[in-house]
Enzyme design. Sequence first.
Site, PDB file in Angstrom:
ATOM      1  CG  ASP A  94      -1.877   0.770   0.969  1.00  0.00           C
ATOM      2  OD1 ASP A  94      -2.080   2.061   0.306  1.00  0.00           O
ATOM      3  OD2 ASP A  94      -3.556   0.684   1.760  1.00  0.00           O
TER       4      ASP A  94
HETATM    5  C1  BGC Z   1      -5.361   2.966   0.153  1.00  0.00           C
HETATM    6  C2  BGC Z   1      -5.333   1.757  -0.860  1.00  0.00           C
HETATM    7  C3  BGC Z   1      -4.983   2.735  -2.084  1.00  0.00           C
HETATM    8  C4  BGC Z   1      -3.918   3.589  -2.779  1.00  0.00           C
HETATM    9  C5  BGC Z   1      -3.449   4.177  -3.470  1.00  0.00           C
HETATM   10  C6  BGC Z   1      -3.855   4.062   0.431  1.00  0.00           C
HETATM   11  O1  BGC Z   1      -3.778   4.710   1.029  1.00  0.00           O
HETATM   12  O2  BGC Z   1      -4.885   2.112   1.437  1.00  0.00           O
HETATM   13  O3  BGC Z   1      -6.149   1.469  -0.493  1.00  0.00           O
HETATM   14  O4  BGC Z   1      -5.560   2.096  -3.092  1.00  0.00           O
HETATM   15  O5  BGC Z   1      -3.927   4.538  -1.101  1.00  0.00           O
HETATM   16  O6  BGC Z   1      -4.428   5.222  -3.996  1.00  0.00           O
END
Ligand code: BGC
Length: 748
Positions: free
Chosen positions: A284
């Site tokens: 993530d």
């Molecule tokens: C989130 C993810 C997301 C990623 C990319 C993160 O803050 O937890 O779910 O896909 O950002 O934007």
Amino acid sequence: MKQIRTICLASCLLLALSCQEPKVAGTIGADAEVERRVDSLLSRMTLSEKIGQMNQVSAGGEVSNYADALRKGQVGSILNEVDPVKVNEFQRISVEESRLGIPLLVARDVIHGFHTVFPIPLGLASTFDPALVEEGARVAAVEATGQGVRWTFSPMLDIARDPRWGRIAEGSGEDPWLDARMAEAMVYGYQGRQLDATSMAACIKHFAGYGAAEGGRDYNSTFLTERQLRNVYLPPFEAAVKAGAMTLMTSFNDNDGVPSTGNVFLVKDVLRGEWGFDGLVVTDWNSMGEMINHGFGENRKDVAQKSLEACVDMDMMTYGYLSHLEELVRSGAVKESDIDQAVRNILRVKFLLGLFEDPYVDVEAGKTVQYAPEHLAAAQKTAEESAILLKNDGILPLDPASVRNILVTGPLADAPHDQLGTWVFDGEPAHTVTPLRALQERFPGKVTYVPGLVFSRERKARFDDVVAAARRADVVLAFLGEEAILSGEAHSLADLNLKGSQSELLAALHATGKPVVATVMAGRPLTIERDLPHCRALLYAFHPGTMGGPALANLLLGDVNPSGKAPVTFLRTVGQVPLYYSHTMTGRPYNGETLLDDIPLSAGQTSLGNTSYYLDYGAYPLFPFGYGLSYTTFAYSDITLDQETYPTDGTVKVTFTLANTGKRSGTEVVQVYVRDLVGSITRPVKELKHFERITLDPGESRTVSVGIPVQDLAFVGLDGVKKVEPGEFQLWVAGDSASGTPVTFEVR
Ligand code: BGC
């Protein structure tokens, strides 16, 4: 626990030394030719080029800012660029100006639609209609790939049993079975049943346990046992892997002390080893770097090493791999063969998506599919199926012929941005059709609009204008709920009542004596018990998206009969968290004992029951999982099983008659629940094992048979092995998780 670990370790013995994975169920569909191309390309890559593939960056601003890194082969994927002209330029530089010409994977959070916004995922789940959800994900893929996006960070499969957690909006709710079916549907929809230029790789996330954040505070630690993980939190991921999900994202949380991005057990042993996943695993956003905050690594080099050891292929926005892997290989701390394996997983996805054949997007053609009429129609149908009728004293559906003067009020009546919900980067409020607009179009000159409150959080002491308007109206339609900002990532709440003065507004409208119908649009199941007496009907829509307005108008007016069911338990008060239908049984189950309100205010009372409940709120929720009314009624009868006893490889065939006993045609979501009465560990009091939508005309009845494979009753018991334990079971066929009379059977 120890036993489970031992068995897992035994089963993963062959995998213990590297990230090599066997080709078993769970491979993403690569064939020998793709593998040959992957290996051939890999053999020509320098270590630095390999590491570059493992780096994902967010592309904001000018393409020229990234051109140098692309030329040097330092970027494998970009996220957050959806201008197709820029996407093409990114691809051109990568393909034409880098040594090996490897195209980029262009990623975006396309969570519930791209331009055409569908209901939030919790709303998708309340349709209990995987085929429709697949269609919606296909629409999202067609629109997003039309602008060059070939990878979405969806579906989110985190089981959420705490509505304080803002991200409950982004998943399918509390139940593993429902979540798994939605997971498969979204994977099929995004990727397509056959890969082509409209295929968008799905990314199942967040692996794992993230939805169990302590206190519902986002990013918080979880303390799930391995058995809970395996029986509740992991099955949707396994189902999505079997459905061919091409990629997976690790989660932010640490579970029992181990952050997911460095979790060897979860990613290497279970995902890669047991499930044979050969797709791409991405972190993530900076979750690799955040392992330093967790106190799981000293510095970026340390956490980069730990991530690779866990078999994580791509680093989103930590730059840990890019900055440190080369040095780690040179020092002998990590093996280049592990890097090779990661790069294989990345290249495999790129080959499968056809990016080497054609990395570019047709800019003009892409424009023609955005907001296509059939996309809007699918979004509207989904919003119609997703709304849940929670209360109706008979006032709904409204009779269009008798409507002369409708008052439309409330902060969500005309909130084009907020009804789209969380995670909407690309859907534009200008395309949203609000309930106000839909009703005005439907009843020209008959709608009065007085918002009462402009924002859901607004506070007001008096409602003179809206109350005066209500007195002049025949019926009051109040659209309440949450602004989009109140749910989603990092948007947790400790109080789940309607915010601002919305409850006061509803009470003031009700006090006029005019019939008041409430529609709630929210990102979570709010605690609406105190509002129910102030409306004659209540329709609950999780943020319904672009076409929410016409969908809700059709439902209120009876053109469409509500069929949505609660994918999550509705609580009476936030203090009941966590309360979910598939809990295990205590040794002292609640038995209808006295509540505090029934006890006279006198001294000397010492005992109130000695069972498991709250003295002030009892033991039950406001509405159970699976609940939802219709404008007609359904009756279940003659529920029978074809046998009394089944072998562990058998199929329980349950036959029942469903009758539409009302006056309108309607769709019932039939739900089959099972309880395993005695196990090596205590088992949930009910578990959903099947659901299907059945549409019947008034007076019609149908005899339906459903097969439940006995293997679907398997769970990880005391010995750590997933299997069906012989014994007695109960089975319910009902319209929600709290109804029905069980039949029994035995597994031998
Ligand atoms: C989130 C993810 C997301 C990623 C990319 C993160 O803050 O937890 O779910 O896909 O950002 O934007």
